[in-house]
Design a protein around this motif. Sequence first.
Motif, PDB file in Angstrom:
ATOM      1  N   UNK A   3      33.605  17.337  39.768  1.00 61.82           N
ATOM      2  CA  UNK A   3      34.181  16.219  40.017  1.00 61.82           C
ATOM      3  C   UNK A   3      34.394  15.569  41.480  1.00 61.82           C
ATOM      4  N   UNK A   4      33.994  14.141  41.876  1.00 61.44           N
ATOM      5  CA  UNK A   4      34.614  14.615  43.951  1.00 61.44           C
ATOM      6  C   UNK A   4      35.680  13.778  43.298  1.00 61.44           C
ATOM      7  N   UNK A   5      37.055  13.812  44.115  1.00 60.94           N
ATOM      8  CA  UNK A   5      38.115  13.439  43.618  1.00 60.94           C
ATOM      9  C   UNK A   5      38.407  12.504  45.809  1.00 60.94           C
ATOM     10  N   UNK A  16      26.174  14.634  40.105  1.00 61.12           N
ATOM     11  CA  UNK A  16      25.040  16.419  39.615  1.00 61.12           C
ATOM     12  C   UNK A  16      26.064  17.072  40.056  1.00 61.12           C
ATOM     13  N   UNK A  17      25.097  18.454  40.140  1.00 61.31           N
ATOM     14  CA  UNK A  17      25.508  19.804  40.981  1.00 61.31           C
ATOM     15  C   UNK A  17      24.331  19.569  41.884  1.00 61.31           C
ATOM     16  N   UNK A  53      35.275  25.917  48.396  1.00 60.14           N
ATOM     17  CA  UNK A  53      33.952  27.089  48.293  1.00 60.14           C
ATOM     18  C   UNK A  53      32.844  26.120  46.880  1.00 60.14           C
ATOM     19  N   UNK A  54      33.582  24.825  46.741  1.00 61.96           N
ATOM     20  CA  UNK A  54      32.595  24.654  45.918  1.00 61.96           C
ATOM     21  C   UNK A  54      31.473  23.404  46.431  1.00 61.96           C
ATOM     22  N   UNK A  55      30.870  23.627  48.562  1.00 64.99           N
ATOM     23  CA  UNK A  55      30.274  23.482  48.897  1.00 64.99           C
ATOM     24  C   UNK A  55      29.500  23.916  49.759  1.00 64.99           C
ATOM     25  N   UNK A  82      26.269  19.272  50.558  1.00 62.92           N
ATOM     26  CA  UNK A  82      26.083  19.089  48.730  1.00 62.92           C
ATOM     27  C   UNK A  82      27.647  20.029  48.241  1.00 62.92           C
ATOM     28  N   UNK A  83      27.745  18.650  47.004  1.00 59.98           N
ATOM     29  CA  UNK A  83      28.702  19.143  46.390  1.00 59.98           C
ATOM     30  C   UNK A  83      27.619  19.990  45.264  1.00 59.98           C
ATOM     31  N   UNK A  84      29.174  20.808  44.749  1.00 63.52           N
ATOM     32  CA  UNK A  84      28.612  22.078  43.655  1.00 63.52           C
ATOM     33  C   UNK A  84      29.420  22.538  42.767  1.00 63.52           C
TER      34      UNK A  84
END
Length: 111
Positions: A3-5, A16-17, A53-55, A82-84
Motif C-alpha cells: 500500500x502507498x499512502x 502491484x509489487x 526499505x520498501x523501495x 518502485x514500490x516493493x
Amino acid sequence: MPSVTFQTSGKTIEVDKNANLLRTSIRYEGAVPYKCGGGLCGTCRVLIVDGHDNLSKVMKKEVDRLGQEKIAQGYRLACQTSVTGDITVAWSDEDLTRLNKIAQRRINAVQ
C-alpha cells in the motif's frame, strides 16, 4: 499487495509489487506533483515518511537531481522509484513552488 499512502493528499491505495511511484500517483490521483516524469526536472521529489526499505535502490538521476544530502534525509524522485512494500510519502506546497521554478529552468535549458 503493497500500500502507498500519499500523506499530503490523504489517499491510500494498494499497488502491484514494483509499481512505479509516480505512475501510481497519476493513475490513482495521489497528487504527487510532476512536470516531466523522466528524472530531468526533479519536481516529483517526495519525502519518504515511512517504508524506506520498501523501495527500489536509489538511481543515478536521483543522486544528480537531489544530491546525497537530500537522499539521506529521505527524499526520492517518484518517477525513478518502485514500490516493493508499504510506504508513506509526503510533499509540501513550499517544495512544489520551488521545484516548479527549478523544473522550468531545466526544461528551458534542454530545449
